[in-house]
Design an enzyme around this catalytic site. Structure first.
Site, PDB file in Angstrom:
ATOM      1  N   HIS A 214      11.822  33.287  82.952  1.00  0.00           N
ATOM      2  CA  HIS A 214      13.231  33.422  82.583  1.00  0.00           C
ATOM      3  C   HIS A 214      13.978  34.489  83.374  1.00  0.00           C
ATOM      4  O   HIS A 214      15.178  34.636  83.243  1.00  0.00           O
ATOM      5  CB  HIS A 214      13.383  33.713  81.085  1.00  0.00           C
ATOM      6  CG  HIS A 214      13.034  35.135  80.723  1.00  0.00           C
ATOM      7  ND1 HIS A 214      11.746  35.581  80.669  1.00  0.00           N
ATOM      8  CD2 HIS A 214      13.814  36.194  80.430  1.00  0.00           C
ATOM      9  CE1 HIS A 214      11.740  36.864  80.343  1.00  0.00           C
ATOM     10  NE2 HIS A 214      12.977  37.272  80.190  1.00  0.00           N
TER      11      HIS A 214
HETATM   12  C1  UD1 Z   1      17.341  38.944  77.607  1.00  0.00           C
HETATM   13  C2  UD1 Z   1      16.988  40.316  78.190  1.00  0.00           C
HETATM   14  C3  UD1 Z   1      15.595  40.257  78.820  1.00  0.00           C
HETATM   15  C4  UD1 Z   1      14.586  39.701  77.849  1.00  0.00           C
HETATM   16  C5  UD1 Z   1      15.052  38.348  77.348  1.00  0.00           C
HETATM   17  C6  UD1 Z   1      14.089  37.719  76.371  1.00  0.00           C
HETATM   18  C7  UD1 Z   1      18.855  41.670  79.097  1.00  0.00           C
HETATM   19  C8  UD1 Z   1      19.497  42.138  80.333  1.00  0.00           C
HETATM   20  N1  UD1 Z   1      17.915  40.720  79.246  1.00  0.00           N
HETATM   21  O1  UD1 Z   1      17.455  38.043  78.702  1.00  0.00           O
HETATM   22  O2  UD1 Z   1      15.214  41.555  79.196  1.00  0.00           O
HETATM   23  O3  UD1 Z   1      13.334  39.583  78.494  1.00  0.00           O
HETATM   24  O4  UD1 Z   1      16.331  38.534  76.709  1.00  0.00           O
HETATM   25  O5  UD1 Z   1      14.499  36.441  76.016  1.00  0.00           O
HETATM   26  O6  UD1 Z   1      19.179  42.143  78.036  1.00  0.00           O
HETATM   27  N2  UD1 Z   1      21.128  31.984  75.122  1.00  0.00           N
HETATM   28  C9  UD1 Z   1      21.013  31.001  74.185  1.00  0.00           C
HETATM   29  N3  UD1 Z   1      20.761  31.393  72.900  1.00  0.00           N
HETATM   30  C10 UD1 Z   1      20.617  32.692  72.524  1.00  0.00           C
HETATM   31  C11 UD1 Z   1      20.746  33.682  73.527  1.00  0.00           C
HETATM   32  C12 UD1 Z   1      20.988  33.311  74.815  1.00  0.00           C
HETATM   33  O7  UD1 Z   1      21.123  29.833  74.457  1.00  0.00           O
HETATM   34  O8  UD1 Z   1      20.367  32.952  71.343  1.00  0.00           O
HETATM   35  C13 UD1 Z   1      21.386  31.577  76.511  1.00  0.00           C
HETATM   36  C14 UD1 Z   1      22.803  31.819  76.881  1.00  0.00           C
HETATM   37  O9  UD1 Z   1      23.269  30.747  77.594  1.00  0.00           O
HETATM   38  C15 UD1 Z   1      22.754  33.037  77.760  1.00  0.00           C
HETATM   39  C16 UD1 Z   1      21.364  32.962  78.367  1.00  0.00           C
HETATM   40  O10 UD1 Z   1      20.558  32.324  77.382  1.00  0.00           O
HETATM   41  O11 UD1 Z   1      23.751  33.036  78.726  1.00  0.00           O
HETATM   42  C17 UD1 Z   1      20.813  34.301  78.676  1.00  0.00           C
HETATM   43  O12 UD1 Z   1      20.837  35.153  77.515  1.00  0.00           O
HETATM   44  P1  UD1 Z   1      20.942  36.764  77.648  1.00  0.00           P
HETATM   45  O13 UD1 Z   1      20.836  37.395  76.332  1.00  0.00           O
HETATM   46  O14 UD1 Z   1      22.122  37.097  78.464  1.00  0.00           O
HETATM   47  O15 UD1 Z   1      19.721  37.178  78.528  1.00  0.00           O
HETATM   48  P2  UD1 Z   1      18.225  36.654  78.562  1.00  0.00           P
HETATM   49  O16 UD1 Z   1      18.053  35.910  79.840  1.00  0.00           O
HETATM   50  O17 UD1 Z   1      17.840  35.987  77.289  1.00  0.00           O
END
Ligand code: UD1
Length: 380
Positions: A214
């Site tokens: 991821h």
């Molecule tokens: C975040 C953390 C990362 C951690 C990871 C675990 C930061 C910078 N990154 O990354 O360190 O390893 O979480 O999962 O804080 N999304 C959903 N549902 C949700 C949340 C997110 O669909 O409940 C999707 C959204 O489209 C979003 C993307 O996932 O844009 C990324 O989510 P985000 O929280 O920005 O970062 P992660 O890649 O999950």
């Protein structure tokens, strides 16, 4: 003893299994009142809600509902909403918070720390001092900023102590306490293994690999992601692979037109994000784990399962020097070579690092409760 009100902050999936054992260990101190605050960085059922039930953790007392967004937007929303929450005081009673407790390295960790310190509320950081020395990782920036302004730095492995000392933190702020994530793993491993997860997916113990990817560095560029998927497809001809897809990865695979290639690989079982117990059931009985996750490098080391880490560096060096992890970057040759060793039974054996014994939270709780004697403060 004087009452202590702690704001305990969680935001994203890897935070929950770190906070759960702390809340449990703090129950031993009747003067300590932890308020659980969920920033809402992760909000999907399978990235968030399921964990509260499975980890036996109370539901958040307050939710900030910040959701997804660019780094600046997400960080700013946590800053603004968490600052307001600290100013209001504890829910109902309006008591001043005596301390904020943050875990890990996600955007919520850094933003909550910044808001608190500027209001004069001291912050304890659990998992302090880890450094990949790679500033292109958003988590590295979060780690550096958080540690630079915290006053209680709770460290999981000796490299963390060295990094913090080099950065000029005085010894009386540093505590080598071990790994809280492994507290949760040890407590829930029997329950996870007793589940029907393997049967449900028609898998046999030791006869499959688990994949998670991821990190932006691996999944945000089409060529990099395509190259990684090609190796996995190749591997899947020899070893069945289970691939629970993070939402970010799923979106990228679809956007880059790679879904067909993956769907065509009959040896790869694609799943959505799993709950803690099903995922632990899978990882603990796998032949090998291929991942770019920080937490999974540690969990595989604690479990003694070979871990091929698809990153060029790690902030958790003990998983390589003592544990079962090897850094293979996104390099197909290194991946193939190490996988061969796993399949031939010649891959290195690891050992579980000191203080990853399931009792890290018990070492942290007296520090947070303000009752730790000198003998409990380990500076390694
Ligand atoms: C975040 C953390 C990362 C951690 C990871 C675990 C930061 C910078 N990154 O990354 O360190 O390893 O979480 O999962 O804080 N999304 C959903 N549902 C949700 C949340 C997110 O669909 O409940 C999707 C959204 O489209 C979003 C993307 O996932 O844009 C990324 O989510 P985000 O929280 O920005 O970062 P992660 O890649 O999950």
């Amino acid at each position: 003893m004087t009452d202590l009100h702690l704001a305990c902050v969680v935001g994203a999936r890897p935070n929950f299994m770190k906070m759960a054992p702390l809340l449990r260990a703090l129950e031993a101190y009747s003067h300590v009142h932890p308020i659980l605050i969920h920033t809402g960085q992760h909000y999907d059922e399978n990235l968030s809600d399921i964990f509260f039930d499975e980890l036996g953790m109370k539901r958040p007392d307050v939710s900030l509902d910040v959701g997804s967004g660019k780094h600046g937007v997400q960080t700013a929303k946590v800053l603004k909403r968490f600052e307001a929450l600290l100013e209001q005081g504890t829910p109902g009673e309006g008591n001043r918070y005596d301390r904020v407790v943050v875990v890990g390295d996600v955007n919520s960790t850094m933003a909550a720390t910044l808001a608190a310190v500027k209001l004069g509320v001291p912050v304890a950081h659990v998992e302090a001092g880890l450094r990949s020395f790679d500033r292109s990782m958003p988590e590295e920036i979060n780690r550096m900023v958080t540690d630079s302004i915290c006053d209680m730095l709770l460290v999981s492995e000796p490299a963390g102590l060295e990094n913090l000392r080099r950065e000029g933190h005085p010894d009386d702020r540093l505590h080598l306490v071990g790994n809280v994530m492994i507290d949760t793993l040890r407590r829930l491993l029997p329950k996870a293994k007793a589940r029907d997860t393997l049967n449900d997916y028609d898998l046999n113990p030791g006869r499959y690999g688990v994949i998670t990817l991821h990190r932006p560095a691996n999944v945000d560029a089409p060529e990099t992601l395509a190259r990684l998927l090609d190796v996995l497809v190749e591997v899947s001809r020899e070893l069945r692979l289970v691939f629970p897809l993070h939402p970010r990865t799923k979106q990228r695979i679809e956007r880059f037109g790679l879904a067909e290639r993956l769907d065509a690989a009959k040896g790869i079982l694609q799943l959505g994000p799993l709950g803690y117990l099903d995922f632990l059931a899978l990882t603990s009985q796998a032949k090998v784990i291929i991942t770019d996750s920080g937490g999974l490098q540690e969990e595989s080391t604690a479990l003694g399962i070979p871990c091929l880490t698809a990153r060029p560096n790690t902030e958790r060096p003990i998983t390589v020097t003592e544990g079962t992890s090897t850094l293979v970057d996104g390099d197909p040759t290194k991946l193939r070579h190490n996988l061969r060793a796993v399949l031939d039974g010649t891959y290195k054996q690891g050992r579980c690092p000191a203080l990853w014994d399931g009792r890290a939270a018990e070492r942290i709780a007296p520090l947070l409760a303000g009752v730790a004697g000198q003998e409990q403060i380990t500076t390694g």
